[in-house]
Motif scaffolding. Structure first.
Motif, PDB file in Angstrom:
ATOM      1  N   THR A 146       0.833  -1.198   0.000  1.00 33.50           N
ATOM      2  CA  THR A 146       0.000   0.000   0.000  1.00 33.50           C
ATOM      3  C   THR A 146       0.870   1.252   0.000  1.00 33.50           C
ATOM      4  O   THR A 146       1.931   1.284   0.626  1.00 33.50           O
ATOM      5  N   VAL A 147       0.384   2.271  -0.709  1.00 34.56           N
ATOM      6  CA  VAL A 147       1.125   3.534  -0.822  1.00 34.56           C
ATOM      7  C   VAL A 147       0.160   4.693  -0.606  1.00 34.56           C
ATOM      8  O   VAL A 147      -0.936   4.712  -1.173  1.00 34.56           O
ATOM      9  N   ALA A 148       0.572   5.661   0.207  1.00 38.69           N
ATOM     10  CA  ALA A 148      -0.178   6.901   0.379  1.00 38.69           C
ATOM     11  C   ALA A 148       0.538   8.005  -0.385  1.00 38.69           C
ATOM     12  O   ALA A 148       1.759   8.156  -0.253  1.00 38.69           O
ATOM     13  N   ILE A 217      -2.960  15.972   5.656  1.00 37.84           N
ATOM     14  CA  ILE A 217      -2.013  15.194   6.440  1.00 37.84           C
ATOM     15  C   ILE A 217      -1.199  16.155   7.312  1.00 37.84           C
ATOM     16  O   ILE A 217      -0.648  17.140   6.841  1.00 37.84           O
ATOM     17  N   GLY A 218      -1.118  15.842   8.584  1.00 40.24           N
ATOM     18  CA  GLY A 218      -0.468  16.725   9.540  1.00 40.24           C
ATOM     19  C   GLY A 218      -1.480  17.366  10.467  1.00 40.24           C
ATOM     20  O   GLY A 218      -1.150  17.715  11.601  1.00 40.24           O
ATOM     21  N   ARG A 219      -2.716  17.481   9.988  1.00 41.04           N
ATOM     22  CA  ARG A 219      -3.783  18.041  10.817  1.00 41.04           C
ATOM     23  C   ARG A 219      -4.900  17.020  11.005  1.00 41.04           C
ATOM     24  O   ARG A 219      -5.210  16.625  12.113  1.00 41.04           O
ATOM     25  N   ASP A 220      -5.510  16.576   9.900  1.00 44.03           N
ATOM     26  CA  ASP A 220      -6.606  15.617  10.013  1.00 44.03           C
ATOM     27  C   ASP A 220      -6.097  14.201  10.308  1.00 44.03           C
ATOM     28  O   ASP A 220      -6.744  13.432  11.010  1.00 44.03           O
ATOM     29  N   ILE A 221      -4.967  13.864   9.741  1.00 45.52           N
ATOM     30  CA  ILE A 221      -4.302  12.581  10.015  1.00 45.52           C
ATOM     31  C   ILE A 221      -2.846  12.876  10.299  1.00 45.52           C
ATOM     32  O   ILE A 221      -2.187  13.571   9.513  1.00 45.52           O
ATOM     33  N   ASP A 222      -2.320  12.378  11.403  1.00 42.22           N
ATOM     34  CA  ASP A 222      -0.921  12.661  11.709  1.00 42.22           C
ATOM     35  C   ASP A 222      -0.008  11.701  10.966  1.00 42.22           C
ATOM     36  O   ASP A 222      -0.428  10.649  10.474  1.00 42.22           O
ATOM     37  N   ALA A 223       1.253  12.082  10.887  1.00 43.86           N
ATOM     38  CA  ALA A 223       2.225  11.321  10.110  1.00 43.86           C
ATOM     39  C   ALA A 223       2.402   9.903  10.640  1.00 43.86           C
ATOM     40  O   ALA A 223       2.524   8.941   9.864  1.00 43.86           O
ATOM     41  N   ALA A 224       2.401   9.737  11.954  1.00 47.78           N
ATOM     42  CA  ALA A 224       2.609   8.413  12.543  1.00 47.78           C
ATOM     43  C   ALA A 224       1.497   7.451  12.128  1.00 47.78           C
ATOM     44  O   ALA A 224       1.751   6.280  11.794  1.00 47.78           O
ATOM     45  N   SER A 225       0.254   7.935  12.127  1.00 46.72           N
ATOM     46  CA  SER A 225      -0.878   7.087  11.727  1.00 46.72           C
ATOM     47  C   SER A 225      -0.765   6.689  10.262  1.00 46.72           C
ATOM     48  O   SER A 225      -1.056   5.551   9.892  1.00 46.72           O
ATOM     49  N   LEU A 226      -0.343   7.641   9.447  1.00 52.15           N
ATOM     50  CA  LEU A 226      -0.220   7.345   8.015  1.00 52.15           C
ATOM     51  C   LEU A 226       0.861   6.303   7.772  1.00 52.15           C
ATOM     52  O   LEU A 226       0.667   5.369   6.980  1.00 52.15           O
ATOM     53  N   ARG A 227       1.996   6.438   8.433  1.00 50.78           N
ATOM     54  CA  ARG A 227       3.088   5.478   8.244  1.00 50.78           C
ATOM     55  C   ARG A 227       2.692   4.088   8.733  1.00 50.78           C
ATOM     56  O   ARG A 227       3.125   3.077   8.192  1.00 50.78           O
ATOM     57  N   LYS A 228       1.843   4.024   9.758  1.00 52.52           N
ATOM     58  CA  LYS A 228       1.417   2.737  10.290  1.00 52.52           C
ATOM     59  C   LYS A 228       0.483   2.023   9.309  1.00 52.52           C
ATOM     60  O   LYS A 228       0.503   0.798   9.196  1.00 52.52           O
ATOM     61  N   ARG A 229      -0.314   2.807   8.582  1.00 55.07           N
ATOM     62  CA  ARG A 229      -1.322   2.232   7.681  1.00 55.07           C
ATOM     63  C   ARG A 229      -0.773   1.887   6.299  1.00 55.07           C
ATOM     64  O   ARG A 229      -1.344   1.047   5.604  1.00 55.07           O
ATOM     65  N   TYR A 230       0.321   2.530   5.879  1.00 54.62           N
ATOM     66  CA  TYR A 230       0.820   2.347   4.510  1.00 54.62           C
ATOM     67  C   TYR A 230       2.272   1.915   4.517  1.00 54.62           C
ATOM     68  O   TYR A 230       3.073   2.302   5.374  1.00 54.62           O
ATOM     69  N   ASP A 231       2.610   1.126   3.506  1.00 54.09           N
ATOM     70  CA  ASP A 231       3.979   0.616   3.402  1.00 54.09           C
ATOM     71  C   ASP A 231       4.953   1.687   2.909  1.00 54.09           C
ATOM     72  O   ASP A 231       6.158   1.585   3.150  1.00 54.09           O
ATOM     73  N   ALA A 232       4.458   2.666   2.178  1.00 55.33           N
ATOM     74  CA  ALA A 232       5.300   3.757   1.684  1.00 55.33           C
ATOM     75  C   ALA A 232       4.447   5.011   1.539  1.00 55.33           C
ATOM     76  O   ALA A 232       3.218   4.927   1.404  1.00 55.33           O
ATOM     77  N   VAL A 233       5.119   6.149   1.576  1.00 59.35           N
ATOM     78  CA  VAL A 233       4.437   7.440   1.446  1.00 59.35           C
ATOM     79  C   VAL A 233       5.180   8.280   0.422  1.00 59.35           C
ATOM     80  O   VAL A 233       6.420   8.332   0.434  1.00 59.35           O
ATOM     81  N   VAL A 234       4.430   8.921  -0.467  1.00 57.50           N
ATOM     82  CA  VAL A 234       5.006   9.880  -1.415  1.00 57.50           C
ATOM     83  C   VAL A 234       4.451  11.258  -1.082  1.00 57.50           C
ATOM     84  O   VAL A 234       3.237  11.464  -1.103  1.00 57.50           O
ATOM     85  N   ILE A 235       5.328  12.173  -0.754  1.00 61.83           N
ATOM     86  CA  ILE A 235       4.908  13.541  -0.472  1.00 61.83           C
ATOM     87  C   ILE A 235       5.004  14.352  -1.760  1.00 61.83           C
ATOM     88  O   ILE A 235       6.101  14.558  -2.302  1.00 61.83           O
TER      89      ILE A 235
END
Length: 486
Positions: A146-148, A217-235
């Motif tokens: 999964t990727v965000a 991201i950063g307000r509605d969803i924090d970074a830690a939650s996003l990293r926990k839910r997805y295998d990788a993140v593209v900003i």
């Protein structure tokens, strides 16, 4: 080679625009619909199929320009579309919005008008859409990864589409109420009608990409939650911090950043508003900044019925011809007349704003400026040149300084910044945080749409390789930018 004598026998011809008196009364694209079709094959025939096609290097995407020019000349629009999409996810965007560094690098442009590459590009993709040749390309199998993707501008969309097609489950998070980023709310309708964006979004949905709008991201969803839910993140959040003008009177009503002004007119076209809360109707408008965003403000003010429009630029007027210190095949800083400038208004160069003057209600009424010149390499005010001009609406279009850090995204992820304040990344677009990548203006700084798409594609390859150990995704290769590929 398309036509061996094409560059000798065919003169350059570009898309025709609608009459000014007609187009300023609506928000439709300025070009005459279908005006290119009778001439575009001959224009493609001007391509010389050079032994060393410098247009490849001029284009950050490495577009296969001579190849699709040849197909367009022969009328093989299907093959032309296939070659065009081999390197560019969204040619209908770049064909309308890119300043065409490829044309500046065209070999024919050494001593003749360059090939109309942009016009050929947009004709190919428009014909492909009309023919139903552009269809969803869902992956044959899913990877289980999964990727965000944070941001739905051109970089985020390109990365998301590439990763979805590679078999990953991709969710794109957009803080605005609609997908598209600056394509949606920064680009006026008269430059690109949003139907082009909408149908690409629908293609991506059909391929499996998920979109989450109204989520920051950063307000509605924090970074830690996003990293926990997805295998990788593209900003791919862009460079959205606008450069301000700290002069007396900046706090007066009627002085706005361009990105406070432009999105409202787009929301009117989307049907969200009956009229823009910040309107130029009947007002003397001053646009500070001579770039593309400034031109967008000029065209918007014309359509809103401004009494006058004046665009200010602190730098001297560019020359009409390529400067000697910007030789072919570099992208030169030359004087350009956009469709917005054709519609009227005044352009004033070598001036600096000193202060704003308001009325008893706290609204801006005058802008004070002074002429400037370079003295020993420094910008210096010219004594005795101070004057004021009427200004009832002022838009600041002076560029952007970096990624928005007020929402906590950068701090929550713990991202390092480079010396210019952009998110630092390595050759694979990876940040200092494991599994977090950055693409587009967020890592590059304010740049062109074609660079955003190129970086989105390249970052997708880096993510794919991170998740699977290898990647078959293509990526743009330019000889001068090999350090930014993986």
């Amino acid at each position: 080679m398309a036509d061996p004598k094409g560059f000798l026998t065919t003169r350059r011809e570009v898309a025709r625009t609608r009459p000014v008196e007609t187009r300023v009364k609506d928000w439709n694209e300025v070009y005459v619909p279908g005006s290119l079709l009778p001439v575009i094959s001959k224009q493609a025939g001007r391509c010389m199929d050079c032994g060393v096609p410098f247009c490849h290097n001029g284009c950050p995407l490495g577009n296969l320009i001579p190849e699709w020019n040849d197909y367009a000349y022969r009328g093989d629009w299907g093959a032309a579309s296939e070659r065009l999409h081999a390197t560019n996810n969204f040619p209908e965007f770049t064909g309308r919005l890119c300043p065409a560094p490829c044309e500046s690098a065209c070999v024919l442009g050494i001593n003749q008008p360059a090939v109309t590459i942009k016009n050929v590009e947009v004709t190919i993709v428009d014909k492909a859409w009309e023919a139903g040749a552009i269809t969803p390309q869902p992956p044959q199998r899913l990877s289980g990864k999964t990727v965000a993707v944070i941001g739905s501008g051109p970089a985020g969309l390109a990365a998301a589409q590439q990763l979805t097609r590679a078999g990953h489950t991709v969710a794109v998070f957009e803080r605005a109420d609609r997908v598209g980023g600056l394509l949606r709310y920064g680009i006026p309708e008269f430059k690109m009608e949003k139907r082009h964006l909408n149908r690409r979004i629908e293609q991506m949905r059909a391929e499996g990409t998920k979109f989450r709008t109204g989520v920051e991201i950063g307000r509605d969803i924090d970074a830690a939650s996003l990293r926990k839910r997805y295998d990788a993140v593209v900003i791919a959040a862009g460079a959205t911090t606008a450069r301000d003008l700290p002069v007396p009177g900046r706090e007066l009503g009627g002085v706005h950043q361009a990105m406070e002004y432009l999105p409202l007119s787009n929301k009117v076209q989307e049907g969200d508003l009956i009229a823009s809360p910040i309107s130029a109707e009947g007002k003397h408008v001053v646009v500070i900044g001579g770039g593309d965003t400034g031109a967008d403000c000029v065209g918007t003010a014309h359509r809103q019925g401004a009494a006058s429009v004046t665009q200010l630029e602190i730098m001297p007027r560019p020359s009409d011809e390529r400067p000697a210190h910007q030789p072919w095949p570099t992208f030169p800083m030359t004087f350009k007349v956009t469709s917005a400038h054709e519609e009227g208004g005044e352009r004033v160069y070598s001036v600096s704003t000193t202060r704003f003057e308001g009325d008893e209600h706290g609204d801006v009424r005058w802008l004070h400026l002074v002429e400037v010149e370079f003295v020993e390499g420094k910008l210096t005010r010219k004594p005795g040149t101070e004057r004021r001009i009427p200004a009832q609406l002022v838009t600041l279009a002076m560029g952007f300084t970096g990624t928005d850090q007020e929402n906590g995204l950068v701090a929550q992820f713990g991202l390092d910044l480079d010396e210019r304040g952009n998110i630092a990344r390595d050759a694979s677009y990876a940040t200092n945080v494991d599994g977090v990548f950055v693409a587009g203006d967020a890592g590059r700084g304010q740049s062109l749409i074609v660079w955003a798409i190129a970086e989105g594609r390249a970052a997708a390859r880096g993510v794919d390789r991170y998740l699977t150990g290898e990647s078959r995704l293509p990526y743009p290769i330019r000889p001068t930018d090999r350090a930014l590929t993986v």
